[in-house]
Write an enzyme that holds these catalytic residues in place. Structure first.
Site, short mmCIF file in Angstrom:
data_model
loop_
_atom_site.label_atom_id
_atom_site.label_comp_id
_atom_site.label_asym_id
_atom_site.label_seq_id
_atom_site.Cartn_x
_atom_site.Cartn_y
_atom_site.Cartn_z
N GLU A 82 -30.48 12.08 23.85
CA GLU A 82 -31.62 11.74 24.71
C GLU A 82 -32.20 10.38 24.33
OE1 GLU A 82 -32.99 16.38 25.42
OE2 GLU A 82 -33.88 15.20 23.82
N SER A 101 -37.19 22.91 17.55
CA SER A 101 -38.50 22.85 18.19
C SER A 101 -39.55 23.33 17.19
CB SER A 101 -38.51 23.75 19.42
OG SER A 101 -39.83 24.16 19.74
N HIS A 119 -20.15 14.51 42.39
CA HIS A 119 -21.44 15.07 42.84
C HIS A 119 -21.91 16.21 41.93
CE1 HIS A 119 -20.67 13.04 46.77
NE2 HIS A 119 -19.43 13.39 46.50
N LYS A 130 -34.38 26.90 19.42
CA LYS A 130 -33.90 25.66 20.05
C LYS A 130 -33.02 24.81 19.14
CE LYS A 130 -34.76 24.37 23.69
NZ LYS A 130 -35.85 23.58 24.19
#
Ligand code: ARG
Length: 465
Positions: free
Chosen positions: A290, A277, A156, A283
Site C-alpha cells: 500500500e 491491526s 476488466h 489482521k
C-alpha cells in the site's frame, strides 16, 4: 558569507534569508559540488588563473571538505550559508586562505548547480538501474519457484484466459526493463557538461571545455549558454523515468494486494512485510504494498510540480528553479525505497498454486481456446464465438463447470462439436499449449522467455556508458 553584496547597502532580512536558503536540501549536492570545483580548479590552472601550487592547495582543501562532510554530517549543522555552493566556498576560504577567492573566476552558480545536479543524477540513474535489476532478478526467482503454475489472467478484473504464473511475472519484467532503458537514457541526457556557460552568456575566460568534460567523464559539452542556464529537461527525464517505474510498482502492488486477499487467496506475503491491526487481532495487512502505491502518487506529483514550475519561466535562470531540487531528491528517495521494498516483498511471496488453478478450472477461461479450436477446424470464428457463448450460458443454467462437458455431451449440444475431440480444451493447459507464439503463454515459449530474461538481466547490470 555571501557570494554577492557589494551592490547592497544592507543585507537580506532574516525572513528572506530563511525563505530563500536552500542549504537544508541542496546539501545533498555537496560531494558533486566538491568534485565539480576540483575539476574547475584544474581548468583555472590550464587557463592560467591559478598557479599549479594554488591549484594543488585548492584541490586538497576541497578534498578535506568532502572527507569531513562524509565522515561527519554535523559539519553543516548551524551553517547559515545561502546554499551548498556558498557553504563549500566559505569552508574553502577557511581552509585554503586567500586563494579561495579565485575559485569562482568566470563561473556562475547557474551553471554550477546544473553541473552538480548532473553529476548527482548520473549516480541516481545508476542506483535506479541497480534497484530495478535486483527487483527483476527477484521476480525471475519467484517465477522459477512455480514454473508450471496456472492462473487466470484478467481483463476488466474478470477472469479472461489462463496464463502461466511465469508469464504473468515476465510482464512486469518487461515493464521494468523499459524503465531501465529510460534511466539509461536520462543518464545519457544528463551527461553533458554545462561549465563554461557562465550565468547565461558564456564564460569570459578561455576554458578548454572539452578538457573539463573529459576530466569529469561527460560525453559532450553543452551547445548554448542561454539554454544551459535554465535547462532542467534532464531532471524531467529522470522524474518521468521515476514516475513510470513507480506506476509499474504501484500496479504490481495493487495486483498483489488483491491476490493476497482472502477473496483471492493465491498469495501469502511474508510476515516481515505485513502489519497487524491495533484493534483487530486477526489482521495481516499488506502495508508495504500500500505504501508503494501511495508513494507512486508522490513521485508523479513531483514530476507534475516540476513541469508546472518550468512552464512559465522567461528565458534563462530564475530562482523558481531552486524549487526543483527538493522535488528531485524526494522522488529519488521514494523511488529507491520502493524498489527495495518491492524486491523484499517479492522474495517473501509464497504462491498457493492450487487456488488460482481452481479459479481457472471452475470459470470459463477456456472459452476462447474452444472457439479458436473450432475455428482452426473450419468453423467461421464468428459462428464459433456464438456457439461457445451459448455453451457457457447453458453451463451456467445447468450449474456445470467446463470439465463436466464430455465429448458426448458436447456433440449433443451442437453438431460442430461432434468427433472433434473438443473436450480436452476444457483443461486450461490445452489452450495454453495452443499459444506457442513468441510473446505468448505457450509453455515452451515461456520457458525460453524466462531463460532469455535471465541473460538480459546480465547485460542490464553492466555499467552504463
Ligand atoms: N541555489 C540556487 C539554485 O539552486 C543556485 C543558483 C543561484 N543562482 C542565482 N542566480 N541566485 O537554483
Amino acid at each position: 558569507m555571501k557570494l554577492w553584496g557589494g551592490r547592497f547597502e544592507s543585507g537580506p532580512s532574516e525572513v528572506f534569508a530563511r525563505f530563500s536558503g536552500s542549504l537544508v536540501f541542496d546539501r545533498r549536492l555537496l560531494e558533486a559540488d566538491v568534485v565539480g570545483s576540483q575539476a574547475f580548479a584544474r581548468a583555472l590552472e590550464r587557463a592560467g588563473i591559478l598557479s599549479p601550487e594554488e591549484r594543488a592547495v585548492v584541490v586538497e582543501a576541497l578534498e578535506t571538505i568532502r572527507r569531513d562532510a562524509a565522515a561527519d554530517p554535523d559539519l553543516l549543522a548551524g551553517a547559515e550559508d545561502e546554499d551548498v555552493h556558498t557553504f563549500v566556498i566559505r569552508l574553502l576560504g577557511e581552509r585554503a586562505g586567500a586563494v579561495a577567492g579565485k575559485i569562482h573566476t568566470g563561473r556562475s552558480r547557474n551553471e554550477q548547480v546544473s553541473l552538480d545536479a548532473r553529476l548527482w543524477l548520473r549516480g541516481a540513474c545508476d542506483q535506479a538501474r541497480a534497484g530495478l535489476a535486483a527487483l527483476m532478478s527477484a521476480l525471475l526467482d519467484l517465477a522459477e519457484r512455480y514454473p508450471a503454475a496456472v492462473i487466470p489472467g484478467y481483463t476488466h478484473l474478470r477472469r479472461a484466459q489462463a496464463v502461466l504464473w511465469p508469464h504473468y511475472l515476465l510482464a512486469y519484467f518487461e515493464m521494468l526493463a523499459r524503465d531501465g532503458e529510460r534511466f539509461a537514457e536520462a543518464r545519457r541526457r544528463a551527461n553533458v557538461l554545462p561549465l563554461g556557460s557562465g550565468a547565461l552568456a558564456g564564460s569570459g575566460f578561455p576554458f578548454d571545455r572539452e578538457a573539463i568534460a573529459a576530466d569529469l567523464g561527460f560525453a559532450a559539452v553543452s551547445a548554448n549558454s542561454m539554454d544551459v542556464s535554465a535547462d532542467r529537461d534532464f531532471v524531467l527525464d529522470y522524474l518521468y523515468a521515476a514516475s513510470t517505474t513507480m506506476l509499474h510498482l504501484s500496479r504490481l502492488a495493487e495486483d498483489w494486494i488483491l491476490y493476497s486477499s482472502e477473496e483471492f487467496g493465491w498469495l501469502e506475503l511474508g510476515d516481515g512485510v505485513t502489519s497487524g491491526s491495533s484493534l483487530m487481532p486477526q489482521k495481516k495487512n499488506p502495508d508495504s504494498l500500500e505504501l508503494i502505491r501511495g508513494k507512486a502518487g508522490r513521485v508523479i506529483g513531483e514530476l507534475t510540480a516540476m513541469l508546472v514550475m518550468l512552464k512559465g519561466l522567461p528565458t534563462t535562470y530564475n530562482r523558481d528553479l531552486q524549487e526543483g531540487w527538493p522535488a528531485l531528491f524526494n522522488a529519488a528517495d521514494q523511488l529507491h525505497g520502493s524498489l527495495e521494498m518491492a524486491r523484499v516483498v517479492a522474495e517473501s511471496v509464497v504462491l498457493r498454486p492450487e487456488t488460482p488453478r481452481a479459479a481457472a478450472e471452475t470459470s470459463w477461461v477456456v472459452a476462447t481456446d474452444l472457439a479458436e479450436a473450432l475455428a482452426r477446424a473450419g468453423t467461421p470464428f464468428h459462428r464459433a464465438h456464438q456457439l461457445v457463448g451459448s455453451l457457457v450460458l447453458e453451463s451456467l443454467k445447468r450449474g456445470w463447470r467446463p470439465a463436466d462437458w464430455t465429448e458426448a455431451a458436447l456433440a449433443e449440444f451442437a453438431p460442430e462439436f461432434a468427433g472433434g475431440g473438443y473436450a480436452r480444451f476444457m483443461n486450461p493447459e490445452e489452450g495454453m499449449r495452443s499459444r506457442e507464439i513468441p510473446g505468448g503463454t505457450g509453455p515452451e515459449h515461456v520457458r525460453q522467455a524466462l531463460a532469455e530474461a535471465r541473460a538480459r538481466l546480465q547485460t542490464m547490470t553492466a555499467p552504463s556508458p
